[in-house]
Scaffold this motif. Structure first.
Motif: not given
Length: 256
Positions: A5-8, A68-75, A194-196
């Motif tokens: 489990g990963v909690i963004p 990174s602080p630059d991600h556009k989504s939690g995924t 893949e989806i990222t």
């Protein structure tokens, strides 16, 4: 199968800055979420871009990784975290950091979707009841799901799907089992990678629903059914309601 489990968790939020560190019932929000899922999955990490959240998770004994602080989504944040963590995990479960009351049954249901070897991504749906009426079904903030006969998502929409022809709208809830999307996701590890890499799709942009990018690119999303819907916390007002909920639950437990 091994599940992680990963909690963004981001500190910045337009509606509720610092939300992961907000105190709920004497504990930070992120600690409550972590403790709720720690007993269910093989491993759990918080993925953050903020030193304050990193330090708090470390302080209560949780596992945390800086991203990174630059991600556009939690995924995207989860994918970076999984890459850094390493390990031989089959499935990654995306745990929302503002769901302190997430239930064991919800996590187990989404994990059991992978008993089907064709499942690439899994999520949850909760039936709307006739008692909720059309107002609840029409709410664009409650995306609807249409499933195929094997329990895979055919489409997600903020609009009402399907359209019930020949019936007054007041009758619709009794004519079809409308299904509300509950935003808990899990992905096979290689599918997450893949989806990222996919660009935004036209359907995703139209409806502002990230899962449509995956569907539009041919990925199969298995939908587990739950009768549980927990309290998500998006604003300080939500936090106040959650605090009252905790007090009520504690009061009822002590009176038994």
């Amino acid at each position: 199968m091994r599940f992680i489990g990963v909690i963004p968790a981001r500190y910045a939020s337009s509606r509720f800055p610092g939300k992961p560190l907000a105190i709920l019932g004497g504990k930070t929000m992120i600690q409550r979420v972590y403790e709720q899922v720690k007993t269910v999955l093989d491993d759990v990490f918080v993925a953050t871009d903020d030193q304050r959240i990193f330090d708090q998770v470390t302080a209560f004994g949780g596992k945390v990784i800086m991203t990174s602080p630059d991600h556009k989504s939690g995924t995207d944040r989860i994918q970076e975290a999984v890459t850094k963590i390493g390990g031989d995990y089959d499935v990654v479960v995306n745990i929302q950091g503002d769901e302190p009351f997430i239930q064991r049954s919800q996590i187990e249901t989404v994990c059991h979707c992978f008993d089907d070897p064709d499942t690439q991504i899994a999520t949850l749906g909760k039936p709307f009841t006739a008692e909720m009426g059309m107002e609840a079904i029409e709410n664009p903030n409650s995306p609807k799901i249409v499933l195929d006969n094997k329990g895979y998502a055919m489409y997600f929409s903020r609009s009402i799907i399907p359209y019930i022809r020949g019936k007054e709208k007041t009758e619709w809830p009794k004519q079809y089992p409308f299904l509300k999307h509950i935003g808990l996701y899990a992905y096979r590890t290689e599918v997450l990678e893949e989806i990222t890499q996919l660009p935004q799709s036209s359907l995703e942009i139209a409806e502002s629903l990230e899962q449509l990018r995956w569907l539009q690119n041919g990925y199969r999303i298995k939908v587990g059914t739950t009768d549980v819907e927990t309290i998500g916390i998006d604003t300080p007002a939500d936090l106040e309601r959650a605090e009252e909920f905790l007090k009520t639950r504690a009061s009822s437990s002590s009176s038994r």
